[in-house]
Design a protein around this motif. Structure first.
Motif, PDB file in Angstrom:
ATOM      1  N   GLU A  29      12.483   1.003  -7.506  1.00 41.47           N
ATOM      2  CA  GLU A  29      13.489   0.434  -6.632  1.00 41.47           C
ATOM      3  C   GLU A  29      12.896  -0.744  -5.872  1.00 41.47           C
ATOM      4  OE1 GLU A  29      15.521   3.186  -4.163  1.00 41.47           O
ATOM      5  OE2 GLU A  29      15.737   4.687  -5.737  1.00 41.47           O
ATOM      6  N   GLN A  30      13.761  -1.534  -5.221  1.00 42.53           N
ATOM      7  CA  GLN A  30      13.301  -2.712  -4.514  1.00 42.53           C
ATOM      8  C   GLN A  30      13.661  -2.648  -3.031  1.00 42.53           C
ATOM      9  OE1 GLN A  30      11.412  -5.071  -5.923  1.00 42.53           O
ATOM     10  NE2 GLN A  30      11.439  -3.867  -7.788  1.00 42.53           N
ATOM     11  N   ALA A  31      13.838  -1.455  -2.496  1.00 40.87           N
ATOM     12  CA  ALA A  31      14.194  -1.311  -1.089  1.00 40.87           C
ATOM     13  C   ALA A  31      13.063  -1.825  -0.216  1.00 40.87           C
ATOM     14  CB  ALA A  31      14.469   0.154  -0.767  1.00 40.87           C
ATOM     15  N   ILE A  32      13.396  -2.669   0.764  1.00 41.56           N
ATOM     16  CA  ILE A  32      12.399  -3.239   1.654  1.00 41.56           C
ATOM     17  C   ILE A  32      12.809  -3.027   3.103  1.00 41.56           C
ATOM     18  CG2 ILE A  32      11.277  -5.356   2.458  1.00 41.56           C
ATOM     19  CD1 ILE A  32      11.389  -6.422  -0.347  1.00 41.56           C
ATOM     20  N   ALA A  33      11.925  -2.425   3.889  1.00 45.05           N
ATOM     21  CA  ALA A  33      12.132  -2.274   5.323  1.00 45.05           C
ATOM     22  C   ALA A  33      11.208  -3.254   6.031  1.00 45.05           C
ATOM     23  CB  ALA A  33      11.820  -0.842   5.758  1.00 45.05           C
ATOM     24  N   GLU A  34      11.669  -3.812   7.150  1.00 48.79           N
ATOM     25  CA  GLU A  34      10.913  -4.869   7.807  1.00 48.79           C
ATOM     26  C   GLU A  34      10.486  -4.473   9.210  1.00 48.79           C
ATOM     27  OE1 GLU A  34      13.102  -8.487   7.658  1.00 48.79           O
ATOM     28  OE2 GLU A  34      12.995  -8.630   5.481  1.00 48.79           O
ATOM     29  N   GLY A  35       9.305  -4.953   9.593  1.00 53.44           N
ATOM     30  CA  GLY A  35       8.762  -4.731  10.930  1.00 53.44           C
ATOM     31  C   GLY A  35       7.932  -5.919  11.340  1.00 53.44           C
ATOM     32  N   ALA A  36       7.139  -5.785  12.420  1.00 51.83           N
ATOM     33  CA  ALA A  36       6.337  -6.876  12.931  1.00 51.83           C
ATOM     34  C   ALA A  36       5.260  -7.272  11.930  1.00 51.83           C
ATOM     35  CB  ALA A  36       5.684  -6.468  14.262  1.00 51.83           C
ATOM     36  N   ALA A  37       5.091  -8.587  11.740  1.00 53.38           N
ATOM     37  CA  ALA A  37       4.172  -9.074  10.727  1.00 53.38           C
ATOM     38  C   ALA A  37       3.640 -10.443  11.120  1.00 53.38           C
ATOM     39  CB  ALA A  37       4.867  -9.148   9.365  1.00 53.38           C
ATOM     40  N   CYS A  38       2.628 -10.905  10.388  1.00 53.96           N
ATOM     41  CA  CYS A  38       2.106 -12.259  10.533  1.00 53.96           C
ATOM     42  C   CYS A  38       2.375 -13.034   9.261  1.00 53.96           C
ATOM     43  CB  CYS A  38       0.593 -12.232  10.786  1.00 53.96           C
ATOM     44  SG  CYS A  38       0.124 -11.536  12.375  1.00 53.96           S
ATOM     45  N   GLY A  39       2.747 -14.297   9.418  1.00 56.57           N
ATOM     46  CA  GLY A  39       2.964 -15.173   8.282  1.00 56.57           C
ATOM     47  C   GLY A  39       2.251 -16.495   8.536  1.00 56.57           C
ATOM     48  N   PRO A  40       2.316 -17.433   7.597  1.00 56.94           N
ATOM     49  CA  PRO A  40       1.640 -18.729   7.765  1.00 56.94           C
ATOM     50  C   PRO A  40       2.041 -19.462   9.046  1.00 56.94           C
ATOM     51  CG  PRO A  40       2.377 -18.439   5.509  1.00 56.94           C
ATOM     52  CD  PRO A  40       2.970 -17.314   6.300  1.00 56.94           C
ATOM     53  N   PRO A  92      -3.681  -9.835  13.466  1.00 54.41           N
ATOM     54  CA  PRO A  92      -3.663  -8.673  14.359  1.00 54.41           C
ATOM     55  C   PRO A  92      -2.700  -7.577  13.927  1.00 54.41           C
ATOM     56  CG  PRO A  92      -2.679 -10.614  15.407  1.00 54.41           C
ATOM     57  CD  PRO A  92      -3.348 -11.078  14.164  1.00 54.41           C
ATOM     58  N   TRP A  93      -1.524  -7.953  13.427  1.00 51.53           N
ATOM     59  CA  TRP A  93      -0.560  -6.936  13.000  1.00 51.53           C
ATOM     60  C   TRP A  93      -1.071  -6.162  11.787  1.00 51.53           C
ATOM     61  CZ3 TRP A  93       2.695  -4.751  15.915  1.00 51.53           C
ATOM     62  CH2 TRP A  93       3.399  -5.444  16.905  1.00 51.53           C
ATOM     63  N   CYS A  94      -1.939  -6.795  10.988  1.00 49.26           N
ATOM     64  CA  CYS A  94      -2.502  -6.092   9.832  1.00 49.26           C
ATOM     65  C   CYS A  94      -3.416  -4.951  10.268  1.00 49.26           C
ATOM     66  CB  CYS A  94      -3.257  -7.067   8.934  1.00 49.26           C
ATOM     67  SG  CYS A  94      -2.198  -8.271   8.100  1.00 49.26           S
TER      68      CYS A  94
END
Length: 236
Positions: free
Chosen positions: A221-232, A15-17
């Motif tokens: 660059e390898q900057a990563i910002a995080e938010g709501a996601a689905c994982g296994p 759903p988050w996708c």
């Protein structure tokens, strides 16, 4: 002409996708260089071991409760919250209709669609079929019909799914995701420079788009910002 590629790892059964896709589209609609941006949908399976079509006797809330070790009532609350979030982004989720299943073949169809210049349309059709319409997206015949509605030749889709066409490409996407360290989706990679994990607001995605565009000639660059996601292990 200057170009910017945005790679998006995601799954159909996520759903988050779908929310992330809408938010990316909203960001692109406001981006002054939209015509120079190429969006490429990459494969990520939340549950590679899933059956083609899961047991329909267990409700989505029941599956969610089992996954999180909580009550069905609490799982239903999670579903209501996710439905409200989706509605705010113009999406009509119907979890009561969802028919979970294996998404490997769906990702193969998306690779075929990429070759035919219809990947985004196919991605949209499959997400809507899963999250809104309750289609069994693990079934080859269902995939052929949905792909046909997105502009592909259903006969070509059936032929591809009857063999191992694009299987290697799906596995390559997944191998790259592991190499990068992606553990949840959606995951956006802007021009090979910036990574954004999760369905962040359109404003945040627009900011990363602009930064990646402005710095396209610089070093990665390898900057990563995080938010709501689905994982296994579920969605958060």
């Amino acid at each position: 002409m200057k170009k910017l590629r945005v790679d998006v790892w995601s799954d159909i059964a996520c759903p988050w996708c779908y929310v992330g896709k809408r938010r990316l589209e909203a960001a692109l609609a406001r981006f002054p260089h939209r015509d120079a941006v190429e969006v490429v949908w990459r494969a990520f399976e939340l549950d590679p071991t899933a059956k083609r079509v899961q047991d329909a006797e267990v409700s989505y809330a029941g599956r969610l409760a089992r996954k999180y070790g909580t009550s069905v009532a609490k799982a239903e609350g999670m579903i209501r919250q996710m439905t409200e979030v989706a509605a705010a982004d113009g999406l009509d989720f119907h979890f009561e209709k969802v028919r979970p299943g294996n998404t490997f073949d769906a990702h193969r169809v998306l690779h075929l669609a990429a070759e035919r210049g219809a990947q985004d349309a196919a991605k949209e059709r499959l997400l809507r079929a899963y999250m809104t319409e309750g289609e069994a997206i693990g079934e080859p015949e269902v995939l052929a019909r949905l792909a046909g509605e997105a502009g592909l030749d259903p006969a070509e889709v059936r032929e591809a799914l009857a063999g191992d066409a694009f299987a290697a490409e799906v596995r390559a996407d997944e191998a790259e995701a592991r190499a990068i360290g992606i553990t949840g989706v959606p995951f956006f990679a802007f021009g090979g420079r910036y990574g954004v994990s999760g369905a962040q607001p359109a404003e945040a995605l627009l900011g990363v788009l602009q930064r990646a565009w402005d710095e396209a000639a610089g070093e990665p660059e390898q900057a990563i910002a995080e938010g709501a996601a689905c994982g296994p292990d579920g969605c958060a």
